[in-house]
Design a protein around this motif. Structure first.
Motif, PDB file in Angstrom:
ATOM      1  N   GLU A 168       0.858  -1.323  -0.012  1.00  0.00           N
ATOM      2  CA  GLU A 168       0.073  -0.049  -0.023  1.00  0.00           C
ATOM      3  C   GLU A 168       0.898   1.295  -0.117  1.00  0.00           C
ATOM      4  O   GLU A 168       1.779   1.395   0.708  1.00  0.00           O
ATOM      5  N   VAL A 169       0.652   2.322  -0.833  1.00  0.00           N
ATOM      6  CA  VAL A 169       1.292   3.417  -0.940  1.00  0.00           C
ATOM      7  C   VAL A 169       0.239   4.639  -0.944  1.00  0.00           C
ATOM      8  O   VAL A 169      -0.810   4.369  -1.488  1.00  0.00           O
ATOM      9  N   ARG A 170       0.544   5.431  -0.199  1.00  0.00           N
ATOM     10  CA  ARG A 170      -0.689   6.504   0.051  1.00  0.00           C
ATOM     11  C   ARG A 170       0.177   7.844  -0.348  1.00  0.00           C
ATOM     12  O   ARG A 170       1.357   8.296  -0.265  1.00  0.00           O
ATOM     13  N   TYR A 171      -0.717   8.478  -1.529  1.00  0.00           N
ATOM     14  CA  TYR A 171      -0.151   9.967  -1.843  1.00  0.00           C
ATOM     15  C   TYR A 171      -1.195  10.856  -1.447  1.00  0.00           C
ATOM     16  O   TYR A 171      -2.346  10.842  -1.756  1.00  0.00           O
ATOM     17  N   PHE A 172      -0.885  11.743  -0.560  1.00  0.00           N
ATOM     18  CA  PHE A 172      -1.761  12.839  -0.007  1.00  0.00           C
ATOM     19  C   PHE A 172      -2.892  12.078   0.641  1.00  0.00           C
ATOM     20  O   PHE A 172      -3.898  12.775   0.257  1.00  0.00           O
ATOM     21  N   GLY A 173      -2.965  11.021   1.285  1.00  0.00           N
ATOM     22  CA  GLY A 173      -3.978  10.372   1.927  1.00  0.00           C
ATOM     23  C   GLY A 173      -4.768   9.505   1.149  1.00  0.00           C
ATOM     24  O   GLY A 173      -5.701   8.802   1.548  1.00  0.00           O
ATOM     25  N   LYS A 174      -4.502   9.564  -0.377  1.00  0.00           N
ATOM     26  CA  LYS A 174      -5.246   8.693  -1.210  1.00  0.00           C
ATOM     27  C   LYS A 174      -4.475   7.362  -1.331  1.00  0.00           C
ATOM     28  O   LYS A 174      -3.210   7.379  -1.658  1.00  0.00           O
ATOM     29  N   THR A 175      -5.111   6.250  -1.080  1.00  0.00           N
ATOM     30  CA  THR A 175      -4.560   4.889  -1.312  1.00  0.00           C
ATOM     31  C   THR A 175      -4.389   4.444  -2.703  1.00  0.00           C
ATOM     32  O   THR A 175      -5.321   4.624  -3.427  1.00  0.00           O
ATOM     33  N   LYS A 176      -3.225   4.089  -3.358  1.00  0.00           N
ATOM     34  CA  LYS A 176      -2.891   3.646  -4.814  1.00  0.00           C
ATOM     35  C   LYS A 176      -2.440   2.211  -4.611  1.00  0.00           C
ATOM     36  O   LYS A 176      -1.622   1.846  -4.082  1.00  0.00           O
ATOM     37  N   ASP A 177      -3.228   1.370  -5.383  1.00  0.00           N
ATOM     38  CA  ASP A 177      -2.949  -0.191  -5.245  1.00  0.00           C
ATOM     39  C   ASP A 177      -3.211  -0.669  -3.968  1.00  0.00           C
ATOM     40  O   ASP A 177      -3.583  -0.099  -3.222  1.00  0.00           O
ATOM     41  N   GLY A 178      -2.426  -1.766  -3.600  1.00  0.00           N
ATOM     42  CA  GLY A 178      -2.820  -2.222  -2.006  1.00  0.00           C
ATOM     43  C   GLY A 178      -4.067  -2.652  -1.866  1.00  0.00           C
ATOM     44  O   GLY A 178      -4.881  -2.759  -2.699  1.00  0.00           O
ATOM     45  N   GLN A 179      -4.126  -2.732  -0.411  1.00  0.00           N
ATOM     46  CA  GLN A 179      -5.702  -3.261  -0.176  1.00  0.00           C
ATOM     47  C   GLN A 179      -6.781  -2.350  -0.564  1.00  0.00           C
ATOM     48  O   GLN A 179      -6.697  -1.132  -0.428  1.00  0.00           O
ATOM     49  N   SER A 180      -7.797  -2.898  -1.023  1.00  0.00           N
ATOM     50  CA  SER A 180      -9.209  -2.364  -1.400  1.00  0.00           C
ATOM     51  C   SER A 180      -8.841  -1.280  -2.508  1.00  0.00           C
ATOM     52  O   SER A 180      -9.621  -0.384  -2.885  1.00  0.00           O
ATOM     53  N   SER A 181      -7.907  -1.452  -3.533  1.00  0.00           N
ATOM     54  CA  SER A 181      -7.653  -0.811  -4.700  1.00  0.00           C
ATOM     55  C   SER A 181      -8.381  -1.244  -5.945  1.00  0.00           C
ATOM     56  O   SER A 181      -8.371  -0.906  -6.902  1.00  0.00           O
ATOM     57  N   GLY A 182      -8.877  -2.425  -5.712  1.00  0.00           N
ATOM     58  CA  GLY A 182      -9.868  -2.767  -6.832  1.00  0.00           C
ATOM     59  C   GLY A 182      -9.461  -3.959  -7.860  1.00  0.00           C
ATOM     60  O   GLY A 182      -8.144  -4.213  -7.229  1.00  0.00           O
ATOM     61  N   SER A 183      -9.603  -4.022  -9.094  1.00  0.00           N
ATOM     62  CA  SER A 183      -8.974  -4.900  -9.973  1.00  0.00           C
ATOM     63  C   SER A 183      -7.701  -4.740 -10.222  1.00  0.00           C
ATOM     64  O   SER A 183      -6.969  -3.729 -10.081  1.00  0.00           O
ATOM     65  N   ILE A 184      -6.725  -5.812 -10.446  1.00  0.00           N
ATOM     66  CA  ILE A 184      -5.442  -5.903 -11.034  1.00  0.00           C
ATOM     67  C   ILE A 184      -5.427  -6.073 -12.722  1.00  0.00           C
ATOM     68  O   ILE A 184      -4.239  -6.019 -13.090  1.00  0.00           O
ATOM     69  N   LEU A 185      -6.721  -5.869 -13.172  1.00  0.00           N
ATOM     70  CA  LEU A 185      -6.543  -6.006 -14.855  1.00  0.00           C
ATOM     71  C   LEU A 185      -5.780  -5.066 -15.262  1.00  0.00           C
ATOM     72  O   LEU A 185      -5.294  -5.304 -16.546  1.00  0.00           O
ATOM     73  N   SER A 186      -5.588  -3.705 -14.792  1.00  0.00           N
ATOM     74  CA  SER A 186      -4.730  -2.735 -15.768  1.00  0.00           C
ATOM     75  C   SER A 186      -3.296  -2.733 -15.355  1.00  0.00           C
ATOM     76  O   SER A 186      -2.242  -2.319 -16.197  1.00  0.00           O
ATOM     77  N   HIS A 187      -2.744  -3.845 -14.486  1.00  0.00           N
ATOM     78  CA  HIS A 187      -1.497  -3.975 -14.273  1.00  0.00           C
ATOM     79  C   HIS A 187      -0.664  -4.343 -15.424  1.00  0.00           C
ATOM     80  O   HIS A 187      -1.231  -5.366 -15.940  1.00  0.00           O
ATOM     81  N   GLN A 188       0.609  -4.160 -15.746  1.00  0.00           N
ATOM     82  CA  GLN A 188       1.285  -4.813 -16.556  1.00  0.00           C
ATOM     83  C   GLN A 188       2.064  -5.813 -16.047  1.00  0.00           C
ATOM     84  O   GLN A 188       2.754  -5.638 -15.165  1.00  0.00           O
ATOM     85  N   LEU A 189       2.175  -7.064 -17.216  1.00  0.00           N
ATOM     86  CA  LEU A 189       2.589  -8.152 -16.836  1.00  0.00           C
ATOM     87  C   LEU A 189       3.491  -8.747 -17.883  1.00  0.00           C
ATOM     88  O   LEU A 189       3.357  -8.684 -18.924  1.00  0.00           O
ATOM     89  N   GLN A 190       4.772  -9.236 -17.333  1.00  0.00           N
ATOM     90  CA  GLN A 190       5.717  -9.942 -18.237  1.00  0.00           C
ATOM     91  C   GLN A 190       6.020 -11.186 -17.498  1.00  0.00           C
ATOM     92  O   GLN A 190       6.486 -11.071 -16.475  1.00  0.00           O
ATOM     93  N   ILE A 191       6.047 -12.335 -18.288  1.00  0.00           N
ATOM     94  CA  ILE A 191       6.432 -13.698 -17.778  1.00  0.00           C
ATOM     95  C   ILE A 191       7.585 -13.927 -18.839  1.00  0.00           C
ATOM     96  O   ILE A 191       7.173 -14.151 -19.942  1.00  0.00           O
ATOM     97  N   PHE A 192       8.571 -14.406 -18.337  1.00  0.00           N
ATOM     98  CA  PHE A 192       9.860 -14.963 -18.903  1.00  0.00           C
ATOM     99  C   PHE A 192       9.863 -16.438 -19.354  1.00  0.00           C
ATOM    100  O   PHE A 192      10.799 -17.058 -18.805  1.00  0.00           O
ATOM    101  N   SER A 193       8.612 -16.826 -20.030  1.00  0.00           N
ATOM    102  CA  SER A 193       8.543 -18.209 -20.221  1.00  0.00           C
ATOM    103  C   SER A 193       7.863 -18.231 -21.442  1.00  0.00           C
ATOM    104  O   SER A 193       6.682 -17.445 -21.477  1.00  0.00           O
ATOM    105  N   ASP A 194       7.906 -19.181 -22.207  1.00  0.00           N
ATOM    106  CA  ASP A 194       6.967 -19.365 -23.527  1.00  0.00           C
ATOM    107  C   ASP A 194       6.227 -20.821 -23.574  1.00  0.00           C
ATOM    108  O   ASP A 194       5.674 -21.113 -24.515  1.00  0.00           O
ATOM    109  N   HIS A 195       6.381 -21.309 -22.403  1.00  0.00           N
ATOM    110  CA  HIS A 195       5.356 -22.601 -22.046  1.00  0.00           C
ATOM    111  C   HIS A 195       4.687 -22.552 -20.894  1.00  0.00           C
ATOM    112  O   HIS A 195       5.063 -22.002 -20.054  1.00  0.00           O
ATOM    113  N   PHE A 196       3.533 -23.254 -20.928  1.00  0.00           N
ATOM    114  CA  PHE A 196       2.688 -23.611 -19.463  1.00  0.00           C
ATOM    115  C   PHE A 196       1.920 -24.805 -19.657  1.00  0.00           C
ATOM    116  O   PHE A 196       2.119 -25.483 -20.603  1.00  0.00           O
ATOM    117  N   LEU A 197       1.764 -25.348 -18.478  1.00  0.00           N
ATOM    118  CA  LEU A 197       0.965 -26.629 -18.624  1.00  0.00           C
ATOM    119  C   LEU A 197      -0.443 -26.449 -18.536  1.00  0.00           C
ATOM    120  O   LEU A 197      -1.220 -25.569 -18.156  1.00  0.00           O
TER     121      LEU A 197
END
Length: 179
Positions: free
Chosen positions: A3-32
């Motif tokens: 959890e990070v607070r910017y002037f009292g406003k929580t960004k990400d962390g608990q109760s921040s909502g969906s993770i769908l806009s987060h950027q993800l990279q996985i260093f694998s080209d195979h999965f099970l």
């Protein structure tokens, strides 16, 4: 994410909502591959040209609802990505928030990393009894391959008597200030 607070406003962390806009990279080209019960079948699938491909960074939600059997069965991502079974520490994934600038890098010497996008969180009470919703969280679980005991082609999970097993996983957080 922390959890990070910017002037009292929580960004990400608990109760921040969906993770769908987060950027993800996985260093694998195979999965099970999973069966209808979400158990690995023993087949290792190529992620290229599928919604499972995170070799280049993109948002978690960009393809999570695509018409792809492996995603539809578990209502999102709940899959083990495959890495070299060489016991060397390697970068597995990077996740970053465009909202807060918080990023996470996952490193491990394990041959697998389970990606889980909180597909079944709806109605669960979390920290401080706050109500969770589907896809409000994301997990990176470094591990052996699930169902390895029933799949002879998977790396063994048997530890002979008298032997010691150790592994190493690092979760490295950083913050880039966003102006």
């Amino acid at each position: 994410m922390a959890e990070v607070r910017y002037f009292g406003k929580t960004k990400d962390g608990q109760s921040s909502g969906s993770i769908l806009s987060h950027q993800l990279q996985i260093f694998s080209d195979h999965f099970l591959e999973l069966d209808a019960s979400s158990v690995p079948t023993g087949r290792i699938l190529n992620a290229a040209d599928t919604p499972m491909d995170f070799r280049h960074s993109h948002s978690v939600g960009e393809r999570i609802d695509d018409d792809y059997d492996q995603l539809k069965m578990v209502h999102g991502y709940d899959h083990c990505y495959v890495f070299p079974n060489d016991r060397k520490l390697k970068k597995m994934a990077c996740l970053s928030s465009p909202e807060s600038g918080i990023s996470l890098t996952v490193l491990s010497d394990r041959p697998g990393m389970q990606l889980y996008t909180g597909n079944y969180l709806e109605g669960i009470r979390g920290k401080q009894q706050r109500l969770c919703h589907n896809r409000d969280g994301i997990c990176f679980e470094t591990q052996a391959f699930p169902n390895a005991c029933c799949q002879p082609a998977f790396p063994t999970t048997i530890l002979p008597a008298g032997q010691i097993f150790t592994s190493r996983t690092i979760y490295r957080f950083s913050l880039s200030l966003i102006m």
